[in-house]
Design a protein around this motif. Structure first.
Motif, PDB file in Angstrom:
ATOM      1  N   GLU A   1      45.813  30.726  32.965  1.00  0.00           N
ATOM      2  CA  GLU A   1      44.842  31.509  32.242  1.00  0.00           C
ATOM      3  C   GLU A   1      45.091  32.074  30.948  1.00  0.00           C
ATOM      4  OE1 GLU A   1      41.298  31.343  32.925  1.00  0.00           O
ATOM      5  OE2 GLU A   1      42.005  29.542  34.395  1.00  0.00           O
TER       6      GLU A   1
ATOM      7  N   GLU B   1      38.849  29.923  33.183  1.00  0.00           N
ATOM      8  CA  GLU B   1      37.893  30.431  34.298  1.00  0.00           C
ATOM      9  C   GLU B   1      37.261  31.778  33.849  1.00  0.00           C
ATOM     10  OE1 GLU B   1      39.512  28.057  38.157  1.00  0.00           O
ATOM     11  OE2 GLU B   1      40.608  29.640  37.461  1.00  0.00           O
ATOM     12  N   ASN B   2      36.167  31.922  34.439  1.00  0.00           N
ATOM     13  CA  ASN B   2      35.444  33.443  34.444  1.00  0.00           C
ATOM     14  C   ASN B   2      36.097  34.270  35.355  1.00  0.00           C
ATOM     15  OD1 ASN B   2      33.756  35.046  33.416  1.00  0.00           O
ATOM     16  ND2 ASN B   2      32.384  34.840  35.158  1.00  0.00           N
ATOM     17  N   VAL B   3      37.440  34.811  35.189  1.00  0.00           N
ATOM     18  CA  VAL B   3      38.049  35.673  35.744  1.00  0.00           C
ATOM     19  C   VAL B   3      39.321  36.220  34.929  1.00  0.00           C
ATOM     20  CG1 VAL B   3      39.793  33.848  36.498  1.00  0.00           C
ATOM     21  CG2 VAL B   3      39.550  35.756  37.960  1.00  0.00           C
TER      22      VAL B   3
ATOM     23  N   ALA C   1      37.345  32.649  40.923  1.00  0.00           N
ATOM     24  CA  ALA C   1      36.432  32.835  39.530  1.00  0.00           C
ATOM     25  C   ALA C   1      35.109  33.275  39.990  1.00  0.00           C
ATOM     26  CB  ALA C   1      36.407  31.268  39.164  1.00  0.00           C
TER      27      ALA C   1
END
Length: 652
Positions: A309, A346-348, A363
């Motif tokens: 990430e 990712e949305n994390v 996520a």
């Protein structure tokens, strides 16, 4: 030469076996030991070479035999192992000892992916011995270290200023990690050998952070002399960062810190409105990333989720700047999508978590914002920007139907934005909880308006009896007006807020230019008076900015030129109603002295010649404007802008 002498190539660089004698181990040659000097454990060592007695450099025979035996065994087990060269040099690289293309990468992916070696701030000093001469790269380290403040408290304050004011909005470094790296760097022993181990890749990142920090630190001063000192100090750190970036590959392999430094150098150039030079620095940073295999997704390499990430976010930030800068300047971009195999972030947000915790983190949906959300959405917009350049601004002219198709893609991207990032009437209830949201919203909005204006710019001046190009007219004025509205608000910010705002992609393009051309083209339109009012306020606020540099001042002059031309056209039209016999060359007189209210602002800056409009130019600017290969000239090229604006006004 005896057999034992042939074997002792590097007696001090390898550890002893269990057969070595117990007690204190010899860490110096006989000459250095007698003089109680630090030895680099080479044969001959650098001290003996400097003293001119390399033949007297000796090691105990038993130690020579043991280490020679170990050297042979180590060489047998290492072979040509993947990444061994860079691991030996202390570089956090894992892909081999040379740059690889996508074919080699594909072959490596099919096999077991190598692990990343542990990262360290200080690389092995044994790998730097070959640079120990005044004419080599090592001498550059002394010069660079000499540019740092001598007082640690000063550097601590500058670092904390950046971390608290800027870092959380622009995703530069992990604060805890960077603080520990700085503590390790400052706590090193000052000496020839320890300085040889300074990691220039990290030092480049430190310098560019200090370049921002000194401007923040000097924001409260009202003295022009103090502000000048802050600007000069900032430029010194900026150039030190660029110098460290260039020479660090001579010492080390690439690293994430080196890519981050290149990214922040590019943002610094955007902050100072030097878009053309930022095209060079973002390309260099991209090569540093590609050399580490960042164009191949971390999952393919078998990296941890956290490392994957981190690399995705860094790559996406580079990707957005690469595509948008290239589109703004009309130059090729550095990244070919068909040679990359990487996923969007990712949305994390995994920074601060361990690898084990990161692997279990889920996520979030887009309705729940994180620091990664802006990177995820920006990556999608960057892909559209790259497609716009490929299909609409390539070597071959594009049809207007293709322009409409690309506009629909931009509008589709806008529609899928979550409510808190909505372009029209965004939901701001989460801003207090997530302080980064207002700034990330500005970054996405400005990038969207930039892409849409650029797409429709060639059709802004085109007329059609069927009103075919009305979409482009409306898109340009809508996006330019919305963007200028945000810019007018930003001009009331303090230094820290303004720096957060201008570190986005937008600062390489000024929507005020487009509005100025619209006003010149349609001086009698209903919205022109409102456009001129906003442009006048924009110029007035910029001129009051104490940090305005020569590049920003050049933009102001171009916008003021549009204002004067538009005002002159409107006044000439009123005069023509009263004096219908006016001759054509007098349609637009010398506008510098035509309006007394603006004369102090323009007379000293722009020299307009009335006979320009009566001439028969070889280049018709309205036609050039409509060429898809035309890109805006630099704002500092005032003569080109003057000719372009004058001829557009003449053909109105």
């Amino acid at each position: 030469m005896s057999t034992s002498n042939k074997k002792r190539s590097n007696p001090g660089s390898l550890s002893h076996t269990s057969g070595a004698k117990r007690g204190r181990k010899t860490t110096s040659c006989s000459q250095c030991h007698a003089r109680k000097q630090k030895c680099d454990r080479e044969l001959p060592c650098s001290r003996c070479v400097q003293r001119g007695v390399p033949d007297l450099c000796r090691w105990p025979e038993r130690e020579i035999e043991v280490t020679a035996h170990e050297a042979v065994g180590t060489a047998d087990t290492q072979g040509t192992e993947l990444g061994q060269l860079y691991i030996a040099r202390g570089a956090p690289s894992f892909f081999g000892n040379s740059y690889f293309g996508h074919q080699v990468a594909a072959r490596m992916i099919q096999e077991s992916a190598p692990d990343l070696p542990p990262m360290s701030l200080l690389s092995s000093k044994d790998s730097l011995q070959s640079f120990r001469n005044d004419s080599g790269p090592f001498s550059q380290v002394w010069d660079l270290l000499g540019l740092l403040p001598r007082n640690k408290v000063t550097v601590d304050r500058l670092i904390e200023r950046f971390l608290t004011e800027i870092n959380w909005a622009i995703d530069t470094v992990h604060p805890t990690t960077f603080r520990s790296q700085f503590a390790e760097f400052w706590g090193r022993k000052f000496g020839f050998d320890e300085i040889a181990g300074v990691d220039l890749r990290w030092l480049a990142l430190l310098f560019i952070i200090l370049a921002y920090s000194v401007l923040l630190d000097g924001s409260s001063t009202t003295s022009p002399e103090k502000r000048k000192e802050s600007e000069e100090a900032s430029l010194r750190f900026y150039w030190a960062a660029r110098r460290a970036i260039v020479i660090s590959p001579s010492f080390h392999g690439e690293s994430l810190d080196l890519v981050r430094a290149g990214l922040m150098v590019t943002r610094y150039l955007l902050y100072t409105r030097q878009a053309a030079e930022s095209w060079l620095t973002i390309s260099f940073a991209m090569r540093m990333a590609q050399a580490q295999g960042m164009h191949i997704d971390g999952e393919k390499w078998g990296l941890s989720r956290k490392a994957t990430e981190t690399r995705r976010r860094l790559w996406s930030n580079l990707y957005l700047l690469d595509k948008t800068i290239a589109l703004a300047l009309g130059r090729p971009y550095a990244i070919s999508d068909h040679m990359c195999l990487i996923k969007a972030p990712e949305n994390v947000w995994l920074d601060g978590l361990t690898d084990e915790q990161s692997a279990l983190e889920v996520a979030h949906p887009l309705s729940r914002p994180t620091m990664s959300t802006v990177t995820l959405l920006g990556n999608g917009l960057a892909k559209i920007a790259g497609e716009i350049q490929d299909r609409c601004f390539g070597l071959y002219p594009a049809s207007y139907d293709l322009v409409i198709e690309m506009d629909n893609k931009l509008l589709s991207w806008k529609k899928q934005l979550p409510a808190y990032f909505s372009v029209e009437h965004p939901e701001v209830s989460l801003d207090e909880l997530h302080t980064f949201l207002p700034w990330h919203r500005l970054y996405l909005h400005s990038a969207f308006h930039f892409a849409r204006i650029t797409l429709h710019r060639p059709y802004l001046l085109r007329e059609s009896i069927t009103n075919r190009f009305s979409l482009s007219h409306e898109a340009c004025i809508s996006s330019a007006s919305a963007d200028l509205k945000v810019r007018l608000k930003s001009l009331g910010y303090g230094t820290a807020e303004n720096m957060r705002w201008t570190l986005g992609t937008h600062n390489m393009f000024n929507s005020a230019f487009i509005l100025g051309i619209i006003a010149v083209r349609r001086p009698h339109a209903a919205q022109t008076a409102a456009i001129l009012n906003d442009l006048e306020e924009y110029c007035e606020r910029l001129r009051k900015d104490v940090w305005l540099n020569e590049f920003g001042l050049a933009e102001v002059k171009v916008v003021e030129l549009c204002i004067i031309r538009t005002t002159g056209l409107a006044q000439s039209a009123r005069q023509s109603d009263e004096q219908p016999a006016m001759s054509p060359p007098e349609v637009v007189p010398d506008l510098v002295t035509h309006n007394g209210e603006r004369e102090p602002m323009m007379a000293a800056d722009i020299n307009l010649e009335p006979n320009i409009l009566g001439a028969s130019p070889d280049m018709i600017w309205p036609a050039v404007w409509e060429d898809s290969n035309f890109a805006f000239p630099q704002a500092a090229d005032l003569s080109t802008w003057e000719q372009m604006i004058s001829e557009i006004a003449y053909h109105t």
